[in-house]
Design an enzyme around this catalytic site. Structure first.
Site, PDB file in Angstrom:
ATOM      1  N   GLY A   1      -2.503  39.055   9.775  1.00 48.68           N
ATOM      2  CA  GLY A   1      -1.398  39.331   8.873  1.00 48.68           C
ATOM      3  C   GLY A   1      -0.072  39.033   9.535  1.00 48.68           C
TER       4      GLY A   1
ATOM      5  N   PRO B   1       3.712  39.423  11.258  1.00 47.08           N
ATOM      6  CA  PRO B   1       4.173  40.339  12.319  1.00 47.08           C
ATOM      7  C   PRO B   1       4.775  41.611  11.732  1.00 47.08           C
ATOM      8  CG  PRO B   1       4.975  38.102  12.705  1.00 47.08           C
ATOM      9  CD  PRO B   1       4.394  38.116  11.328  1.00 47.08           C
TER      10      PRO B   1
ATOM     11  N   THR C   1       3.267  44.353  10.564  1.00 45.59           N
ATOM     12  CA  THR C   1       2.576  45.028   9.458  1.00 45.59           C
ATOM     13  C   THR C   1       1.717  46.200   9.935  1.00 45.59           C
ATOM     14  OG1 THR C   1       0.877  43.313   9.611  1.00 45.59           O
ATOM     15  CG2 THR C   1       2.560  43.046   7.904  1.00 45.59           C
ATOM     16  N   GLY C   2       1.648  46.453  11.246  1.00 45.53           N
ATOM     17  CA  GLY C   2       0.941  47.630  11.750  1.00 45.53           C
ATOM     18  C   GLY C   2      -0.459  47.360  12.248  1.00 45.53           C
TER      19      GLY C   2
ATOM     20  N   GLU D   1      31.140  35.802  -7.752  1.00 47.27           N
ATOM     21  CA  GLU D   1      30.147  36.873  -7.836  1.00 47.27           C
ATOM     22  C   GLU D   1      30.080  37.464  -9.246  1.00 47.27           C
ATOM     23  OE1 GLU D   1      28.087  37.191  -5.524  1.00 47.27           O
ATOM     24  OE2 GLU D   1      29.185  35.943  -4.101  1.00 47.27           O
TER      25      GLU D   1
END
Length: 598
Positions: free
Chosen positions: A201, A203, A205-206, A424
């Site tokens: 997965g 970087p 993500t645990g 904007e």
């Protein structure tokens, strides 16, 4: 190696002590003085030597003891084989206690000459021993020790309660915990524990946290090592370290081995200049053997993590080595809210803080980024001497992480501020009037990062796919800023460069990847990468021209749609730009109020 090293150190110490005692025996414990032969005889007549020693064929030493017991050595040089010397010595009575000179031992001369070499060897062996951390398990006398970190079952205090946002991955790994806790439960029915689990997965993500949670839940030792730590410049060291790692694991079975960034050592073999012979491939071969060889690794489960599973060797991914491939993706809306709840446990929150709203505004954030968001919000509140972390602190932290810190040192002229305000406002009004865009969350003309202003949207839910209508409305939303500058200020600036780039790329993907062009139909015309890194179109020049025409048509048609909206809402455009110049930042409620009253 340990026994040999100890014997070498003992021999070196003995030789050193023998040399010291020999020097003491020859030179005594006093001072030494060199004189001529005449001075020697004259000195002897006055002081009387207690002993005269012929050291060799040319050296004579007289020993003189004082009343206090100290010894003075008087040395002279003369031909001791000359008969006249003996006569002279006898005449002056210099021979009380005459000692006959003895030739030094050949063995002793050899040992003394080799002493510096022994000392040098002993020094380097001592240095290598220190570097390798001793000669125990995991040590190598020349290439350093195996850097595996062992956490015993009492030091791993992470459990699945500390992991949020990866429910599917947790379910897969809970079965692994059952295998470690109750192996007989599965053996009874003929099942076997998985030998390896690969976590793949993006970087942050645990993946490492999940591996530690497995060890914590099962209460077993946890070995941690990075894939890059196996590989050295010396061939064979990586393979040796793999063997040492699994030997340690067998002694601590049942246990978990976690290899982080396994792609550093597990890439496909046969690729590269030194294919088949480099250190990395030998290390990989040893890892393959250890995971599924003739020897049984009962009770050892290997968990590895990578964000490049596509480059791993196929032999490593087959069942019997890594039996399970668990994908750990960035969390969804529900997962982000759960992760935020975990990280704010130690943070004093204001009652008005809504974690669900924060989760909605952090689409695409990983678990590590959400932890950083909470930390930045706490730092912001502490810097302002607040008692609690408020919603505004989370807003500030999110803006800082997404766009960078406020560029307070950048002072815009009134002309630039006015241009940015209309730009904007154009985005906000077009986005508000279209049906398939996300709700407007905030509009600001405060410079952040490379942007002079930002119009933020807040998705109500995570979307895994995009419809044609939504893609076209988003292109119109992107074009709103440039159109506002054009129709109000009668000018075009570089401020819309990023908007144009994103709109063009989205239209290109609609045509060549997603089959959303009526002319070209549901076909894929994307450029593919060949094996020789040359781009191959795969279609004719006529198709290329049609693709360019379709991209231009999609962008221009949505440009016209956005322009019609802004012309019909010209009063709202002027009013919103005016409020932005006064307040610099307005929220969704203010945007709705302006559009309704105008």
């Amino acid at each position: 190696m340990k026994a040999a090293l100890n014997w070498i150190l003992i021999i070196v110490a003995c030789l050193t002590l023998a040399t010291i005692f020999d020097g003491i025996a020859q030179n005594g414990n006093g001072t030494k003085k060199n004189v001529t032969l005449t001075e020697f005889i004259s000195f002897a007549e006055k002081e009387k030597f207690s002993e005269v020693v012929f050291i060799d064929a040319y050296t004579i030493i007289g020993k003189l003891k004082t009343k206090e017991g100290a010894v003075t050595l008087i040395e002279t040089t003369a031909d001791t084989n000359n008969p006249k010397i003996f006569e002279l010595i006898q005449k002056n009575k210099l021979l009380p206690g005459y000692v006959k000179p003895e030739r030094p031992s050949v063995l002793l001369n050899l040992m003394v000459s080799l002493l510096p070499l022994f000392l040098l060897i002993g020094f380097f062996l001592l240095v290598f021993r220190k570097q390798s951390g001793g000669s125990g398990s995991g040590g190598h006398p020349f290439f350093g020790k195996n850097n595996v970190k062992l956490f015993n079952k009492h030091s791993v205090n992470i459990t699945f309660e500390n992991v949020a946002g990866s429910e599917e991955a947790k379910e897969e790994l809970e079965e692994v915990v059952e295998f470690l806790k109750k192996p007989d439960k599965f053996k009874k029915l003929g099942g076997r524990a998985p030998k390896g689990v690969l976590l793949q997965g993006p970087p942050g993500t645990g993946k490492t946290l999940l591996a530690r949670a497995v060890a914590g839940e099962a209460s077993v030792p946890f070995f941690f090592i990075s894939g890059s730590e196996f590989v050295e410049m010396f061939v064979g060291v990586g393979a040796s370290r793999v063997r040492e790692l699994f030997d340690q694991a067998k002694r601590n079975s049942p246990c978990v081995i976690f290899i982080d960034e396994i792609d550093a050592v597990g890439k496909q073999r046969g690729i590269g200049l030194n294919a088949g012979h480099d250190e990395r491939e030998q290390t990989l071969n040893q890892l393959l053997v250890e995971m599924d060889g003739f020897q049984s690794n009962s009770g050892i489960i290997v968990i590895a993590a990578t964000n490049r599973a596509d480059v791993l060797d196929k032999a490593l991914l087959r069942p019997g080595r890594f039996d399970r491939l668990v994908t750990v993706e960035n969390p969804d809306l529900k997962g982000r809210e759960a992760i935020l709840k975990v990280h704010v446990k130690e943070v004093t929150l204001d009652d008005a803080v809504d974690l669900k709203t924060i989760a909605r505004g952090t689409t695409g954030f990983s678990g590590a980024e959400l932890e950083n968001l909470v930390n930045e919000a706490a730092i912001s509140a502490a810097r302002k001497d607040k008692e609690k972390v408020e919603m505004s602190d989370f807003e500030y932290a999110r803006d800082k992480l997404l766009m960078g810190a406020e560029r307070k040192s950048r002072v815009m002229s009134e002309t630039e501020r006015r241009t940015t305000a209309y730009h904007e406002a154009g985005h906000a009004i077009v986005g508000k009037m279209l049906q398939n865009t996300d709700p407007i969350h905030k509009v600001t003309i405060i410079p952040r990062g490379r942007a002079l202003g930002v119009t933020q949207t807040l998705p109500e839910e995570d979307r895994l796919s995009m419809t044609k209508e939504r893609a076209e409305d988003f292109i119109a939303f992107l074009m709103g800023g440039r159109i506002a500058e054009d129709i109000v200020l009668n000018q075009v600036t570089t401020g819309a460069s990023n908007d144009i780039e994103r709109a063009t790329e989205l239209a290109r993907r609609m045509v060549v990847e997603w089959g959303m062009s009526e002319k070209l139909g549901p076909l894929n015309y994307s450029i593919k990468q060949s094996t020789h890194a040359e781009q191959s179109k795969g279609h004719s020049e006529k198709i290329s021209e049609t693709i360019d025409e379709e991209i231009k048509r999609i962008v221009e048609s949505n440009y016209s749609k956005a322009k019609d909206i802004l012309i019909s809402k010209m009063n709202s455009l002027h009013e919103m730009a005016k409020v932005l110049l006064e307040k610099e930042t307005i929220d969704s409620e203010e945007v709705n109020r302006i559009i309704q009253i105008t």
